[in-house]
Design a protein around this motif. Sequence first.
Motif, short mmCIF file in Angstrom:
data_model
loop_
_atom_site.label_atom_id
_atom_site.label_comp_id
_atom_site.label_asym_id
_atom_site.label_seq_id
_atom_site.Cartn_x
_atom_site.Cartn_y
_atom_site.Cartn_z
N GLN A 130 32.40 44.02 41.01
CA GLN A 130 32.56 42.74 41.20
C GLN A 130 32.63 42.49 42.73
O GLN A 130 33.58 43.09 43.38
N GLY A 131 32.87 41.30 43.07
CA GLY A 131 33.21 40.49 44.57
C GLY A 131 31.92 41.20 45.23
O GLY A 131 31.68 40.80 46.40
N VAL A 132 30.37 42.11 44.90
CA VAL A 132 29.43 42.19 45.62
C VAL A 132 28.04 42.02 45.09
O VAL A 132 27.99 41.55 43.68
N LEU A 133 27.33 42.06 45.76
CA LEU A 133 26.10 42.24 45.52
C LEU A 133 26.08 40.84 44.46
O LEU A 133 24.56 40.94 43.28
N GLY A 134 26.48 39.58 45.20
CA GLY A 134 26.23 38.31 44.56
C GLY A 134 26.76 38.11 43.01
O GLY A 134 27.01 37.53 42.90
N ARG A 135 27.76 39.11 42.69
CA ARG A 135 27.97 38.91 41.64
C ARG A 135 29.99 38.50 42.14
O ARG A 135 30.59 38.39 43.00
N GLN A 136 30.82 37.40 40.79
CA GLN A 136 31.67 36.87 40.86
C GLN A 136 32.73 37.78 40.98
O GLN A 136 32.60 38.68 40.74
N GLY A 137 33.92 37.32 42.04
CA GLY A 137 34.77 38.12 41.68
C GLY A 137 36.00 38.39 41.68
O GLY A 137 35.82 37.77 39.78
N THR A 138 37.41 38.73 40.92
CA THR A 138 37.97 39.27 39.91
C THR A 138 39.08 38.57 40.20
O THR A 138 40.17 38.54 39.31
N CYS A 139 39.78 37.65 41.23
CA CYS A 139 41.09 36.79 41.38
C CYS A 139 40.63 35.44 41.52
O CYS A 139 40.95 34.61 41.82
N ALA A 140 40.43 35.93 39.88
CA ALA A 140 41.08 34.66 38.79
C ALA A 140 41.80 34.55 37.54
O ALA A 140 41.53 35.93 37.30
#
Length: 332
Positions: free
Chosen positions: A90-100
């Motif tokens: 997650q958080g790469v290549l246009g994907r949303q990340g995980t600090c949520a």
Amino acid sequence: MKAAFFETTGTPEVIRVGDLPTPQPKESEILVRVTVAAINPLDAYIRGGLAPMPFPKPAITGTDFAGVVEAVGSGVTRFKAGARVWGSNQGVLGRQGTCAEFVCTDEKWAYPTAEGVSDEQAAAAALTGITAHLGLFHRTKLQAKEFVFVNGGTGGVGSMVIQMAKAVGARVICTVGSDEKMALARELGADWVVNYKTEDVGARVKDATGGAGVDVWFETVPPTDLDKTVEIMAPRGRIVVMAGRAARPVFPNGPFYVKGLSLFGFAMFNMTAAEQQVCADDMGRWMAKGAVKALVGARFPLAETAQAHQLQEDNTIRKAGTLSGKIVISPT
């Protein structure tokens, strides 16, 4: 939902914590209530603009996660609501990340959390464990009794390399920078631990291998002197590089080909879901029986994600030496 995000690249101060819409799972996605997230050097590179990559605006930071499936898309077959899962990518290549508080991920990037494995362990092991597994087994085909050398044995990837190599019966040599880290590396299972600040690494490796040399060299830091690496490799040895975007070391062509060596490079986020699934399957088994554990070096609440990024950046870019293992974030 609460999330840690940025809208433009820059220093850790560009990260804000606030409310964003809770995502909804698409056909092949699962919605995960995140109990633990983790960040990596890659997260600092992306946020700082050192790893140019498409990202949504606002972009939630964080690569790794563990938690509980809250809802599933109509085409999901592997998971149901209530399942414990972990993952990375997650958080790469246009994907949303995980600090949520929540993250949506395609089911192919999620794995069942084994019974007895904590969410913190699952999240902390994710990217570093998959990276170590890819280098050792997908790229270099490590075998039992071979000699593995890893620079930085108490780092996120290095600590995983030690444990996974030992899990298949290999012999491990690693470097560290302090007496405290020497003790930790031995606890992880390293057979020989070298303090690179006070000892001759080449001489120690030669002694450890009886002069035979290293079969697999796993380089977790930007390489600066491949001559020394090639010098202590065994004939037909394999070298792994997976760090140092700006590194431009001189390549010792002659001794490299005379020894019949191989050089492998890879970026974990470019590997396919099927390739990474193999890693996750082994990791689940090893973590369940205690053969592999993640080192957690620091814990932060979601509100202090910027400070977590600062710590990561200080150690990854400035080599502060104040972190051993992974940084985890608690969204709750």
